[in-house]
Design an enzyme around this catalytic site. Sequence first.
Site, PDB file in Angstrom:
ATOM      1  N   GLY A   1       0.815  -1.214   0.000  1.00 56.73           N
ATOM      2  CA  GLY A   1       0.000   0.000   0.000  1.00 56.73           C
ATOM      3  C   GLY A   1       0.849   1.265   0.000  1.00 56.73           C
ATOM      4  O   GLY A   1       2.030   1.228  -0.343  1.00 56.73           O
TER       5      GLY A   1
ATOM      6  N   SER B   1       7.438   4.244  -0.846  1.00 55.05           N
ATOM      7  CA  SER B   1       6.405   4.704   0.087  1.00 55.05           C
ATOM      8  C   SER B   1       7.044   5.483   1.236  1.00 55.05           C
ATOM      9  O   SER B   1       6.442   6.394   1.794  1.00 55.05           O
ATOM     10  CB  SER B   1       5.640   3.514   0.656  1.00 55.05           C
TER      11      SER B   1
ATOM     12  N   HIS C   1       4.373   1.464  -7.941  1.00 53.02           N
ATOM     13  CA  HIS C   1       3.358   0.402  -7.879  1.00 53.02           C
ATOM     14  C   HIS C   1       2.480   0.434  -9.131  1.00 53.02           C
ATOM     15  O   HIS C   1       2.126  -0.610  -9.697  1.00 53.02           O
ATOM     16  CB  HIS C   1       2.452   0.604  -6.656  1.00 53.02           C
TER      17      HIS C   1
HETATM   18  P1  AMP Z   1       6.011  -2.383  -1.556  1.00 53.79           P
HETATM   19  O1  AMP Z   1       4.661  -1.801  -1.434  1.00 53.79           O
HETATM   20  O2  AMP Z   1       7.123  -1.460  -1.195  1.00 53.79           O
HETATM   21  O3  AMP Z   1       6.136  -3.746  -0.915  1.00 53.79           O
HETATM   22  O4  AMP Z   1       6.199  -2.656  -3.110  1.00 53.79           O
HETATM   23  C1  AMP Z   1       5.308  -3.454  -3.826  1.00 53.79           C
HETATM   24  C2  AMP Z   1       5.906  -3.769  -5.164  1.00 53.79           C
HETATM   25  O5  AMP Z   1       6.135  -2.552  -5.866  1.00 53.79           O
HETATM   26  C3  AMP Z   1       7.276  -4.465  -5.042  1.00 53.79           C
HETATM   27  O6  AMP Z   1       7.375  -5.475  -6.037  1.00 53.79           O
HETATM   28  C4  AMP Z   1       8.232  -3.349  -5.295  1.00 53.79           C
HETATM   29  O7  AMP Z   1       9.483  -3.772  -5.808  1.00 53.79           O
HETATM   30  C5  AMP Z   1       7.477  -2.509  -6.307  1.00 53.79           C
HETATM   31  N1  AMP Z   1       7.990  -1.133  -6.285  1.00 53.79           N
HETATM   32  C6  AMP Z   1       8.105  -0.329  -5.209  1.00 53.79           C
HETATM   33  N2  AMP Z   1       8.674   0.838  -5.577  1.00 53.79           N
HETATM   34  C7  AMP Z   1       8.928   0.754  -6.890  1.00 53.79           C
HETATM   35  C8  AMP Z   1       9.511   1.632  -7.845  1.00 53.79           C
HETATM   36  N3  AMP Z   1       9.966   2.822  -7.520  1.00 53.79           N
HETATM   37  N4  AMP Z   1       9.586   1.219  -9.119  1.00 53.79           N
HETATM   38  C9  AMP Z   1       9.130  -0.011  -9.476  1.00 53.79           C
HETATM   39  N5  AMP Z   1       8.577  -0.875  -8.630  1.00 53.79           N
HETATM   40  C10 AMP Z   1       8.473  -0.508  -7.349  1.00 53.79           C
END
Ligand code: AMP
Length: 517
Positions: free
Chosen positions: A33, A188, A39
Amino acid sequence: MSTRWIFTVAEMISFATEVRSQSKTLALVPTMGALHEGHLSLVRQAKIQCDVVVVSIFVNPAQFGPTEDFARYPRNPEKDFELLESAKVHAVLAPSVDEVFPAGFSTFVDPGRIATVWEGAQRPGHFRGVATVVLRLFNIVRPDIAFFGQKDFQQVVIIRRLVEDLNLAVRIVVCPIVREADGLARSSRNVYLSAEDRRAAALLSRNLKRAEGLAQSGEADVEKLLAEMGKMFAAEPRLQIDYAAIVDPATLELVTHALPGSVALVAGRLGAVRLIDNLIFGPPGSSPEMKLQLALTAPQPEKESAASARPEIDSLRIKIENCRDCAAVNSISLPAREFLFKYLKRDYPNLDAIRMLVIGGCAPIGPSDSPYRNPEPANAFLTRLYELLGVKSFAEFKASFALTDAARCHAVGNRVDERTLEYCAKHLREELKLFPNVQTIVVLGDYAYQQFQRHILGRERTSIKPFPELLKAEGWAQESVRLPFYGERDLCVLYCYHPTFENKKSPSIAAYLCSQP
Ligand code: AMP
């Protein structure tokens, strides 16, 4: 279409079952989230590749250590829902902690050594928590494809391992990092950065970029690259670096020389905010997708260790990896690189023994289509190639022949442009030299024919017969040639239709091959 908000495992299972009963493909985008453009880039990819997209939002307590920011982790469900609704996501799974980890839950996934280095060393137990929740989500949603971001590179490596080791029926797609205008990777946690820390945070990506620039201009020594990075980080007192490393993309072990596909990982703290970033080294001008392809299809060293050291093969592999010309096209086809790195060493312990070389058109784009990687069952290309050469299996093929390709890069799908053929001929020439005793070369199809005539034999375009005219009567043709690097001996070159690209078929040349000395 309105987005469905799902809170329970039972409802998610019935939603997914319904989707599958309609023979639709299902995507899962797992998140915690506090959504941002990073995302959303995964969501967009998921929408392109699947009929139905489920985004999960779950701040997973199992992946936070006791002193970490689980309670403080940003949460913004209203905004998340708005973003996902405008992205036309089909369902959002937002379960409670009790729903995911009900009373009595006691089974955890241990991803092994790769989960104990870098982020794993800084955050003990983190990847155990990640792997466990991801496996549980996979089993609840049973997606066809799950989408992850390169942003968490070590997580990607661990999830891909999980899928392979436990034979999970899901494909993992990895999307490039989405960054702010100054290069900072979207995260985030960025919202918690003070204005000064926000400015200092941009140094993470700037320094990664600089290291790649140094590598591209010839500085491959990782010790030197890390020393340079260290100097730049040291100049920013707000930033406390946890680690900076350049690693092998498959094992995450430190490398001594940075090659295209090597990954620079950094993690650091600005006040109470911990940030991570990474960059895959690639040839100048290579796209983020191409770099991801380089890193994710890198050979697995433990499998490769059976192969002997072969400096001549390594040197050609490095030349291909560093092929600046590849920036001119949009995808390197990696099987050729793997062919050199691994299979040539493994499958041909004695290169001097090879008498017959087959040159195909362009290496298959999907690495699994390479016969060296997936010999059985024979695909359409192999089946027809065996018929042409009169062999029955890949083992039989390998005993007499080696297979390579005219082009390692694809301009558009399987269409190979002239420039690519010219560039790749440089490597083909070098590759031919690896087989000093080759006597027969079988050239398959028009692309390989054009390349062989023009760039290996050095003939003028006007003097080259059109391919169909050359093959007209018999469906194949033969000539004797001399190549400068083989000295004063004649080679027999046989030109045939490509076993899959052309609609005409050459008759078997087996009898002729057998009569060769
Ligand atoms: P998180 O909410 O941080 O667990 O991220 C969820 C998914 O989004 C994970 O697969 C992350 O690697 C991807 N993600 C988070 N930030 C980025 C970003 N800046 N660019 C690409 N993918 C991202």
